[in-house]
Enzyme design. Structure first.
Site, PDB file in Angstrom:
ATOM      1  N   GLY A 248     -19.432 -29.493  29.708  1.00 55.45           N
ATOM      2  CA  GLY A 248     -18.450 -28.761  28.933  1.00 55.45           C
ATOM      3  C   GLY A 248     -18.454 -27.276  29.178  1.00 55.45           C
ATOM      4  O   GLY A 248     -17.703 -26.544  28.512  1.00 55.45           O
ATOM      5  N   ASP A 249     -19.288 -26.788  30.097  1.00 52.40           N
ATOM      6  CA  ASP A 249     -19.325 -25.352  30.401  1.00 52.40           C
ATOM      7  C   ASP A 249     -19.662 -25.188  31.881  1.00 52.40           C
ATOM      8  O   ASP A 249     -19.555 -26.136  32.643  1.00 52.40           O
ATOM      9  CB  ASP A 249     -20.337 -24.634  29.495  1.00 52.40           C
ATOM     10  CG  ASP A 249     -19.924 -23.196  29.183  1.00 52.40           C
ATOM     11  OD1 ASP A 249     -19.557 -22.473  30.126  1.00 52.40           O
ATOM     12  OD2 ASP A 249     -19.970 -22.794  28.007  1.00 52.40           O
TER      13      ASP A 249
END
Length: 447
Positions: A248-249
């Site tokens: 997610g990053d």
């Protein structure tokens, strides 16, 4: 796992096998060689039960206590057989191998109320998310030497959903735990393991040297907050290769401390190699920053395959960071679908407190990005330097970043406070980058 992520993971796995069997492919295996530990013990020898329900914290801690205090010549291998081993966080020790068999899962308990706290990193001055301390990583090591985490693609599962929900609901009291963190350690090898659902950053070597991370898969949902894949932080001689990361990053983010605390601690990240890494992220594939106050230099990233990205390559810093980003070489990057292809910016990231020095301007120079191909890239590039500290020596060569296969207008490059050169870039970048008629490289001398 999403079908497309699974497909790309399988492709990467096959690609890595092919690469590892070729004598012509560069690898970092010699930096931290795999060791055969002749002393072997199993977690079941200490009462470990892999039923997914029994809490195995006591078994892990007793096994590692035995390794630490008996000190067998050549170290000891701790074998984790197939099964799901639920446990609280635990610390590793020097001269050990944590070996996960095929089908073995080490699973973090979701009891956040009793998760131990440790001091903030001195180069950050506080927890990265909140003031004060931070929760210790699920698997942790401090001041260690000669540690291996490997196996037959067993899994380390952080069960991060409970932490992500606390972050979303703003009920966190301290900074979330990483999945695996090594501090002040050297000769660390991580290979052939699946890491999934980290509460926060996945693999975080900080103040470390001689670290190799290879043949790993790192997975987290696309909407999981701050689940960076690998974050080398104030560390040197680090190699990340032949791996698949979908989180997610940022997939890989090189860091070196935060504002006045990172400047005071003064430990750079340097001699870092990233090669044959593929994956997907709503943020960046290869990132440097935004915490770069101790300096980042001598970074090589090559043969990177990215799909469905926020940004392909992102160098990011800010006023108050100080430090430097220099001698960066990135090449042979393929991007399939991204919001932005290349971004180098001096206005990214927040501050730990109000005590940062607004006159502490970062230096960004000698950045060479070449042989980049992108399809379905909405914004080809953005380079935004600082008026008091322009970015210099920016070289772009042999880059093609198109908005799609169908003919349509491509967004322009956006540039300010930058000096450098470009050759063979499509669409053509901004006027601040002098054109070069040489083939394959920039002719403008780096300032």
């Amino acid at each position: 796992m999403h079908r497309s992520a699974f497909s790309h993971s399988i492709i990467c796995f096959i690609f890595c096998i092919i690469c590892s069997s070729s004598a012509d492919v560069d690898t970092c295996s010699g930096l931290v060689p795999m060791k055969n530990r002749y002393d072997k013990i199993s977690i079941t020898d200490f009462g470990g039960v892999g039923d997914g329900r029994t809490l195995n914290t006591k078994a892990f801690r007793e096994a590692i206590f035995r390794i630490q205090h008996l000190k067998r010549i050549g170290g000891t291998l701790l074998y984790i057989p197939p099964g799901e081993y639920l446990t609280e966080s635990f610390n590793l020790t020097s001269h050990m191998t944590l070996y996960l068999a095929r089908g073995a899962v080490i699973k973090a308990t979701q009891d956040t109320a009793n998760w131990p706290l440790i001091s903030p990193l001195p180069s950050y001055g506080r927890g990265r998310e909140l003031p004060g301390g931070r929760y210790i990583s699920f698997i942790h090591g401090d001041n260690l030497n000669d540690v291996i985490i490997t196996g037959e693609n067993g899994t380390i599962d952080g069960q991060g959903n409970v932490w992500w929900n606390m972050w979303r609901q703003r009920t966190l009291q301290f900074t979330r735990p990483s999945l695996v963190e090594f501090m002040n350690s050297k000769h660390i090898l991580i290979s052939n393991v699946i890491f999934k659902n980290s509460p926060f950053w996945n693999i975080h070597p900080v103040y470390c040297s001689n670290v190799v991370i290879q043949y790993v898969t790192i997975l987290a949902p696309r909407d999981s907050p701050n689940t960076d894949g690998v974050d080398p932080d104030s560390s040197s001689h680090v190699c990340i290769e032949d791996s698949y990361i979908s989180t997610g990053d940022d997939m890989v983010a090189v860091k070196s401390g935060w504002d006045e605390y990172g400047i005071a601690y003064g430990r750079a990240s340097s001699e870092i190699t990233i090669r044959r890494v593929s994956g997907s992220s709503p943020f960046a594939g290869i990132a440097i920053g935004s915490e770069t106050s101790g300096g980042v230099q001598n970074i090589l990233a090559e043969h990177i395959n990215l799909y469905d990205m926020g940004i392909g390559v992102h160098l990011k810093t800010n006023i108050g960071r100080g430090g430097y980003i220099k001698n960066i070489n990135i090449s042979n990057v393929y991007i399939d679908k991204a919001r932005t292809g290349i971004k180098i910016a001096g206005d990214v990231g927040d501050h730990p407190d109000e005590n940062f020095n607004p006159n502490a301007l970062p230096v960004v120079k000698n950045v060479n990005i070449r042989v980049v191909w992108g399809d379905n890239v909405l914004q080809p590039g953005l380079i935004r330097g600082l008026s008091g500290s322009p970015f210099t020596g920016i070289c772009l060569s042999n880059i093609n970043l198109n908005s799609g296969t169908k003919p349509r207008k491509t967004a322009p490059w956006l540039c300010s406070d930058v000096k450098g050169a470009a050759v063979g870039v499509s669409p053509w970048p901004c006027a601040e980058l002098a054109s070069s008629h040489q083939t394959g490289q920039c002719s403008t001398p780096f300032a």
